[in-house]
Design a protein around this motif. Sequence first.
Motif, mmCIF file in Angstrom:
data_model
loop_
_atom_site.group_PDB
_atom_site.id
_atom_site.type_symbol
_atom_site.label_atom_id
_atom_site.label_comp_id
_atom_site.label_asym_id
_atom_site.label_seq_id
_atom_site.Cartn_x
_atom_site.Cartn_y
_atom_site.Cartn_z
ATOM 1 N N HIS A 172 0.729 -1.343 -0.014
ATOM 2 C CA HIS A 172 0.149 0.155 0.035
ATOM 3 C C HIS A 172 0.834 1.253 0.169
ATOM 4 N N ARG A 220 2.235 1.934 -3.531
ATOM 5 C CA ARG A 220 1.192 2.168 -4.618
ATOM 6 C C ARG A 220 1.204 0.871 -5.281
ATOM 7 N N LYS A 227 -1.068 -0.833 8.559
ATOM 8 C CA LYS A 227 -1.893 0.463 8.497
ATOM 9 C C LYS A 227 -1.117 1.350 7.275
ATOM 10 N N GLU A 228 -1.917 2.157 6.954
ATOM 11 C CA GLU A 228 -1.545 3.196 5.852
ATOM 12 C C GLU A 228 -0.276 4.092 6.337
ATOM 13 N N ARG A 278 0.650 7.864 2.750
ATOM 14 C CA ARG A 278 -0.292 8.214 1.765
ATOM 15 C C ARG A 278 -1.648 8.483 2.580
ATOM 16 N N ASP A 305 -5.026 7.866 1.763
ATOM 17 C CA ASP A 305 -6.084 7.089 1.536
ATOM 18 C C ASP A 305 -6.079 5.735 2.634
ATOM 19 N N LEU A 311 -5.768 2.108 4.314
ATOM 20 C CA LEU A 311 -5.651 0.564 3.749
ATOM 21 C C LEU A 311 -6.784 -0.072 4.469
#
Length: 330
Positions: free
Chosen positions: A235, A238, A268-269, A272, A274, A276
Amino acid sequence: MFGIKIYEAPSDIDAVIRKWKDIGFDTVMTGRNCLKNMDFIREIHSAGLKLSVVEPVFLVPDEAEKAECAGGKKNDALFDRALLEDGSPAEEDWVRFICPTDERWLSHVYERIGKDAALGADILTFDFARFYQFWETVLPDSPVSSLKRTCYCERCKKNASAFKTQKEWRTTIVSQVVKNCAAAAKSVNPAVKTGVHIVPWKTDMFDGALEEVIGQNLRALSENVDFFAPMTYHHMIRQSPEYISELVKNHREYIQDRIPVVPSVQVKELYRNDVLSREEFRKAIKEALRYSTGGISFFQWNDIANSEENCKIIKQEISVCLVNNRVFLV
């Protein structure tokens, strides 16, 4: 291996370790700050879990280690920074690298690894065992020309001139340093297993930048460690969850399964905005385990600790492996 990464010792050691065992973790991958709490280290072993210590190689040390290097005094002059081609230090955000040919620093690293191995670690993994790159922010469509190369200090330029290509120089440097790290660990504790963290790029990505820029020649590295630990944080970079299994398969084929591959999954994201999703997180675990020969690890406990959903997902996926009698080699 079903590993969990943690970088600071928890305040409630007993409760956390019970939680880990309930989820199914069998290996605790600690940052070196955790070694300051010997109660934590002892309890890991008392609970029947394996202790894996993450050893930074070329990352600029924190203030405590600087002081350790200088005999109690803070002294940046004890090591040389890696330099970009324009002469500026190789750094971006928290990613700051030491010159890869600084023997003073490397001597300290080998000594430190020996001391950590003597603490009874079951596993040592060598992180930042590579040339500089803030790979966490390199996107799939990033041009090869945007990748930053090092080191251009006078010593490195002289050193590199003895090699046919920059790739040969970089991969030779990294492979030899990793070999020395493993030897330093095993000279103190012959039973300790060693691994190396691999930048999550396939061998042909960015025109072969894993070797050309990063200096990680998987075939050469596989001769000197017991497993690979690619940081498959899909994630973050990308990519799709399927990218994880594709990368593991690529690395396994490239080294002809000489050693196990243990992918690490992000919880976890990061880097970025957005989110996950939990559906994608579960998919990532499944893809990581699809071709894994050594198990899986999770980055990191702080992103799991307060989420029963995360705990449930991981426990379920580990249970599936156990029910299916999956055999992992680490």
